[in-house]
Design a protein around this motif. Structure first.
Motif, PDB file in Angstrom:
ATOM      1  N   UNK A 130       0.821  -1.191   0.000  1.00 17.77           N
ATOM      2  CA  UNK A 130       0.000   0.000   0.000  1.00 17.77           C
ATOM      3  C   UNK A 130       0.868   1.258   0.000  1.00 17.77           C
ATOM      4  N   UNK A 131       1.956   1.223   0.747  1.00 21.36           N
ATOM      5  CA  UNK A 131       2.837   2.391   0.830  1.00 21.36           C
ATOM      6  C   UNK A 131       3.383   2.775  -0.539  1.00 21.36           C
ATOM      7  N   UNK A 132       3.767   1.786  -1.337  1.00 22.84           N
ATOM      8  CA  UNK A 132       4.305   2.075  -2.671  1.00 22.84           C
ATOM      9  C   UNK A 132       3.249   2.746  -3.550  1.00 22.84           C
ATOM     10  N   UNK A 133       2.015   2.303  -3.447  1.00 23.43           N
ATOM     11  CA  UNK A 133       0.945   2.930  -4.231  1.00 23.43           C
ATOM     12  C   UNK A 133       0.728   4.377  -3.802  1.00 23.43           C
ATOM     13  N   UNK A 134       0.727   4.627  -2.508  1.00 21.63           N
ATOM     14  CA  UNK A 134       0.557   5.990  -2.021  1.00 21.63           C
ATOM     15  C   UNK A 134       1.702   6.879  -2.485  1.00 21.63           C
ATOM     16  N   UNK A 135       2.908   6.347  -2.445  1.00 26.56           N
ATOM     17  CA  UNK A 135       4.060   7.105  -2.939  1.00 26.56           C
ATOM     18  C   UNK A 135       3.890   7.429  -4.419  1.00 26.56           C
ATOM     19  N   UNK A 136       3.470   6.442  -5.209  1.00 28.33           N
ATOM     20  CA  UNK A 136       3.290   6.651  -6.652  1.00 28.33           C
ATOM     21  C   UNK A 136       2.204   7.682  -6.942  1.00 28.33           C
ATOM     22  N   UNK A 137       1.215   7.760  -6.080  1.00 31.77           N
ATOM     23  CA  UNK A 137       0.130   8.726  -6.254  1.00 31.77           C
ATOM     24  C   UNK A 137       0.469  10.097  -5.671  1.00 31.77           C
ATOM     25  N   UNK A 138       1.653  10.225  -5.056  1.00 33.12           N
ATOM     26  CA  UNK A 138       2.083  11.493  -4.499  1.00 33.12           C
ATOM     27  C   UNK A 138       1.354  11.889  -3.232  1.00 33.12           C
ATOM     28  N   UNK A 139       0.917  10.894  -2.469  1.00 37.55           N
ATOM     29  CA  UNK A 139       0.161  11.159  -1.251  1.00 37.55           C
ATOM     30  C   UNK A 139       1.105  11.222  -0.053  1.00 37.55           C
ATOM     31  N   UNK A 140       1.160  12.382   0.619  1.00 37.46           N
ATOM     32  CA  UNK A 140       1.950  12.422   1.854  1.00 37.46           C
ATOM     33  C   UNK A 140       1.219  11.613   2.922  1.00 37.46           C
ATOM     34  N   UNK A 141       1.957  10.894   3.710  1.00 42.10           N
ATOM     35  CA  UNK A 141       1.293  10.036   4.693  1.00 42.10           C
ATOM     36  C   UNK A 141       2.127   9.908   5.946  1.00 42.10           C
ATOM     37  N   UNK A 142       1.440   9.502   6.973  1.00 41.90           N
ATOM     38  CA  UNK A 142       2.065   9.259   8.266  1.00 41.90           C
ATOM     39  C   UNK A 142       2.654   7.858   8.236  1.00 41.90           C
ATOM     40  N   UNK A 143       3.949   7.732   8.409  1.00 38.22           N
ATOM     41  CA  UNK A 143       4.625   6.426   8.366  1.00 38.22           C
ATOM     42  C   UNK A 143       4.096   5.464   9.420  1.00 38.22           C
ATOM     43  N   UNK A 144       3.508   6.000  10.498  1.00 35.55           N
ATOM     44  CA  UNK A 144       3.004   5.149  11.569  1.00 35.55           C
ATOM     45  C   UNK A 144       1.526   4.795  11.385  1.00 35.55           C
ATOM     46  N   UNK A 145       0.937   5.176  10.259  1.00 33.96           N
ATOM     47  CA  UNK A 145      -0.489   4.933  10.038  1.00 33.96           C
ATOM     48  C   UNK A 145      -0.784   3.434   9.981  1.00 33.96           C
ATOM     49  N   UNK A 146      -1.949   3.074  10.469  1.00 32.51           N
ATOM     50  CA  UNK A 146      -2.356   1.671  10.421  1.00 32.51           C
ATOM     51  C   UNK A 146      -2.960   1.352   9.048  1.00 32.51           C
ATOM     52  N   UNK A 147      -3.285   0.085   8.834  1.00 35.15           N
ATOM     53  CA  UNK A 147      -3.786  -0.364   7.534  1.00 35.15           C
ATOM     54  C   UNK A 147      -5.063   0.362   7.130  1.00 35.15           C
ATOM     55  N   UNK A 148      -5.964   0.598   8.073  1.00 33.27           N
ATOM     56  CA  UNK A 148      -7.219   1.286   7.753  1.00 33.27           C
ATOM     57  C   UNK A 148      -6.961   2.719   7.293  1.00 33.27           C
ATOM     58  N   UNK A 149      -6.029   3.412   7.941  1.00 34.99           N
ATOM     59  CA  UNK A 149      -5.704   4.779   7.552  1.00 34.99           C
ATOM     60  C   UNK A 149      -5.040   4.823   6.180  1.00 34.99           C
ATOM     61  N   UNK A 150      -4.157   3.870   5.916  1.00 36.66           N
ATOM     62  CA  UNK A 150      -3.513   3.800   4.594  1.00 36.66           C
ATOM     63  C   UNK A 150      -4.547   3.530   3.512  1.00 36.66           C
ATOM     64  N   UNK A 151      -5.481   2.611   3.779  1.00 39.65           N
ATOM     65  CA  UNK A 151      -6.527   2.284   2.818  1.00 39.65           C
ATOM     66  C   UNK A 151      -7.407   3.500   2.545  1.00 39.65           C
ATOM     67  N   UNK A 152      -7.734   4.242   3.573  1.00 34.06           N
ATOM     68  CA  UNK A 152      -8.550   5.444   3.418  1.00 34.06           C
ATOM     69  C   UNK A 152      -7.820   6.502   2.588  1.00 34.06           C
ATOM     70  N   UNK A 153      -6.537   6.691   2.851  1.00 35.15           N
ATOM     71  CA  UNK A 153      -5.741   7.653   2.084  1.00 35.15           C
ATOM     72  C   UNK A 153      -5.662   7.245   0.617  1.00 35.15           C
ATOM     73  N   UNK A 154      -5.527   5.957   0.372  1.00 40.42           N
ATOM     74  CA  UNK A 154      -5.465   5.423  -0.990  1.00 40.42           C
ATOM     75  C   UNK A 154      -6.775   5.685  -1.731  1.00 40.42           C
ATOM     76  N   UNK A 155      -7.894   5.358  -1.111  1.00 38.03           N
ATOM     77  CA  UNK A 155      -9.198   5.569  -1.749  1.00 38.03           C
ATOM     78  C   UNK A 155      -9.453   7.057  -2.006  1.00 38.03           C
ATOM     79  N   UNK A 156      -9.052   7.911  -1.091  1.00 36.48           N
ATOM     80  CA  UNK A 156      -9.206   9.355  -1.292  1.00 36.48           C
ATOM     81  C   UNK A 156      -8.356   9.830  -2.464  1.00 36.48           C
ATOM     82  N   UNK A 157      -7.159   9.271  -2.599  1.00 41.88           N
ATOM     83  CA  UNK A 157      -6.261   9.663  -3.696  1.00 41.88           C
ATOM     84  C   UNK A 157      -6.821   9.259  -5.054  1.00 41.88           C
TER      85      UNK A 157
END
Length: 114
Positions: free
Chosen positions: A1-28
């Motif tokens: 998931x982290x690689x996808x967020x990076x590819x989409x240019x989404x800044x994120x909290x490295x300590x985020x849990x799976x649900x937060x990463x998934x939410x950030x991905x869907x928003x992106x």
């Protein structure tokens, strides 16, 4: 998931849990037109968080197993393809790679999934 967020240019909290990463991905994905390729999926649970729910986005999921659970929950279409023979694999590579590059790699080092 982290690689996808990076590819989409989404800044994120490295300590985020799976649900937060998934939410950030869907928003992106919202408002974008993307083709997402999820290669070599192990099972439905592995890819479900990565499937876009946004109009205009499409996912292609490849894997060795039929992920029939996705047909029920995500209206997926399953397409079964036969594996290429060794000869078909080499012909495929020859069409896509420079001949000199293909010849430079001994055939016993070419990783073909047949």
């Amino acid at each position: 998931m982290s690689a996808l967020l990076d590819a989409l240019g989404v800044p994120r909290d490295r300590a985020a849990d799976a649900a937060a990463l998934s939410s950030a991905y869907r928003s992106a994905l919202a408002g974008r037109r993307l083709l997402i390729v999820l290669d070599d999926a192990r099972d439905c649970e592995q890819v479900r968080p990565l499937l876009p729910a946004t109009p205009g986005c499409l996912a292609i999921v490849t894997g060795l197993r039929r992920l029939e659970g996705l047909t029920v929950t995500h209206n997926a279409q399953i397409i079964t393809l036969n594996a290429m023979t060794r000869q078909e694999s080499l012909q495929f590579l020859e069409r896509r790679l420079d001949t000199d590059r293909l010849v430079a790699v001994p055939l016993n080092r070419v990783a073909l999934h047949v």
